[in-house]
Design a protein around this motif. Structure first.
Motif, PDB file in Angstrom:
ATOM      1  N   HIS A  58     -13.561  51.982  26.673  1.00  0.00           N
ATOM      2  CA  HIS A  58     -14.155  53.419  28.406  1.00  0.00           C
ATOM      3  C   HIS A  58     -13.171  52.975  29.614  1.00  0.00           C
ATOM      4  O   HIS A  58     -13.053  54.686  29.626  1.00  0.00           O
ATOM      5  CB  HIS A  58     -15.242  53.834  28.062  1.00  0.00           C
ATOM      6  N   GLU A  61      -9.972  54.899  28.166  1.00  0.00           N
ATOM      7  CA  GLU A  61     -10.758  56.146  27.861  1.00  0.00           C
ATOM      8  C   GLU A  61     -10.701  56.976  29.746  1.00  0.00           C
ATOM      9  O   GLU A  61      -9.980  58.037  29.364  1.00  0.00           O
ATOM     10  CB  GLU A  61     -11.686  56.532  27.089  1.00  0.00           C
ATOM     11  N   ASP A  62     -11.081  56.572  30.599  1.00  0.00           N
ATOM     12  CA  ASP A  62     -11.373  57.380  31.645  1.00  0.00           C
ATOM     13  C   ASP A  62     -10.129  57.259  32.228  1.00  0.00           C
ATOM     14  O   ASP A  62     -10.069  57.914  33.277  1.00  0.00           O
ATOM     15  CB  ASP A  62     -12.295  56.403  32.813  1.00  0.00           C
ATOM     16  N   PHE A  65      -8.552  60.226  30.596  1.00  0.00           N
ATOM     17  CA  PHE A  65      -9.406  61.811  30.830  1.00  0.00           C
ATOM     18  C   PHE A  65      -8.886  61.933  32.372  1.00  0.00           C
ATOM     19  O   PHE A  65      -8.945  62.729  32.667  1.00  0.00           O
ATOM     20  CB  PHE A  65     -10.641  60.742  31.410  1.00  0.00           C
ATOM     21  N   CYS A  66      -8.917  61.114  33.211  1.00  0.00           N
ATOM     22  CA  CYS A  66      -8.608  61.714  34.491  1.00  0.00           C
ATOM     23  C   CYS A  66      -7.049  62.350  34.760  1.00  0.00           C
ATOM     24  O   CYS A  66      -7.079  63.429  35.046  1.00  0.00           O
ATOM     25  CB  CYS A  66      -9.052  60.347  35.746  1.00  0.00           C
ATOM     26  N   GLU A  80     -15.428  65.393  31.359  1.00  0.00           N
ATOM     27  CA  GLU A  80     -16.640  64.930  32.903  1.00  0.00           C
ATOM     28  C   GLU A  80     -18.012  64.580  31.867  1.00  0.00           C
ATOM     29  O   GLU A  80     -18.136  63.312  32.444  1.00  0.00           O
ATOM     30  CB  GLU A  80     -16.960  65.868  33.836  1.00  0.00           C
ATOM     31  N   LYS A  83     -17.048  60.980  30.486  1.00  0.00           N
ATOM     32  CA  LYS A  83     -16.968  60.013  31.147  1.00  0.00           C
ATOM     33  C   LYS A  83     -18.518  59.384  32.193  1.00  0.00           C
ATOM     34  O   LYS A  83     -18.644  58.605  32.094  1.00  0.00           O
ATOM     35  CB  LYS A  83     -16.473  60.428  32.585  1.00  0.00           C
ATOM     36  N   SER A  84     -19.391  60.402  31.877  1.00  0.00           N
ATOM     37  CA  SER A  84     -21.264  60.416  32.440  1.00  0.00           C
ATOM     38  C   SER A  84     -21.805  59.717  31.081  1.00  0.00           C
ATOM     39  O   SER A  84     -22.241  58.937  31.582  1.00  0.00           O
ATOM     40  CB  SER A  84     -21.777  61.734  32.809  1.00  0.00           C
ATOM     41  N   HIS A  86     -20.064  57.386  29.227  1.00  0.00           N
ATOM     42  CA  HIS A  86     -19.705  55.767  29.353  1.00  0.00           C
ATOM     43  C   HIS A  86     -20.610  55.519  30.666  1.00  0.00           C
ATOM     44  O   HIS A  86     -20.706  54.205  30.582  1.00  0.00           O
ATOM     45  CB  HIS A  86     -18.429  56.146  29.985  1.00  0.00           C
ATOM     46  N   ARG A  87     -21.158  55.651  31.352  1.00  0.00           N
ATOM     47  CA  ARG A  87     -21.981  54.651  32.276  1.00  0.00           C
ATOM     48  C   ARG A  87     -23.197  55.108  31.350  1.00  0.00           C
ATOM     49  O   ARG A  87     -24.134  54.282  31.651  1.00  0.00           O
ATOM     50  CB  ARG A  87     -22.420  55.858  33.391  1.00  0.00           C
TER      51      ARG A  87
END
Length: 188
Positions: A58, A61-62, A65-66, A80, A83-84, A86-87
């Motif tokens: 993850h 990937e982040d 993604f950025c 977005e 990414k959320s 992932h958390r």
């Protein structure tokens, strides 16, 4: 396909196999099941998810993604959301791991709580993987140049999967064999 890209695709395949294993085990908590769940398998699977997908996959990937968001692609809202997720997945992994550790220590944890929490977690993971495979991974192929992939590979530093490599970590050896045995059993 670049090395990080290949690893991420492979990770998704492996994670789906692990989720099938976890799903099989959690079904043993259903009231009409005639099998007993193997807490060792469940805890090992959750430890693996925390050790590898949550700490390498993850975050890798982040980073990607950025970089996609910097290109202002139309999928930015979905990125977005992922990414959320992932958390959310990280927190859900911790919660389930704590519940099963409590059960392993003979604390009273209602079976329905283990079932509902884990089934929600598995569904969340599967939906998340599907969205990435369907929308974001093909996008990465289209928008990144070879130089950008080289920069990504330098930024995320590939880490060997501790479960699905030829030399899996000793603590995951039993889980590795369990997954293959379960798959072989289901294919007969």
């Amino acid at each position: 396909m670049h090395a990080v890209q290949r690893q991420l695709h492979t990770d998704h395949y492996h994670l789906q196999r692990l989720l099938n294993c976890l799903s099989h085990e959690i079904d043993c908590y259903d009231y009409d099941s005639h099998e007993n769940a193997d807490l060792t398998v469940i805890l090992s699977a959750l430890d693996y998810v925390h050790d590898y997908p949550d700490k390498w996959h993850h975050p890798a990937e982040d980073v990607i993604f950025c970089k996609l968001q910097q290109k202002d692609v139309k999928e930015c809202p979905l990125i977005e959301q992922l990414k959320s997720e992932h958390r959310e997945i990280l927190q859900a992994t911790r919660t389930i791991y704590e519940l099963f550790n409590m059960a392993a220590e003979d604390c009273i944890v209602p079976a329905y709580q283990l079932l509902e929490t884990t089934r929600h977690y598995i569904a969340l993971q599967r939906q998340h993987i599907h969205k990435e495979n369907e929308y974001i991974y093909p996008l990465m192929n289209k928008v990144f140049t070879d130089q950008e992939w080289d920069a990504i590979e330098n930024a995320v530093k590939i880490r060997n999967d501790p479960l699905f490599t030829r030399q899996s970590k000793k603590e995951y050896e039993m889980l590795y064999h369990y997954i293959f045995d379960l798959e072989a059993h289901k294919n007969h």
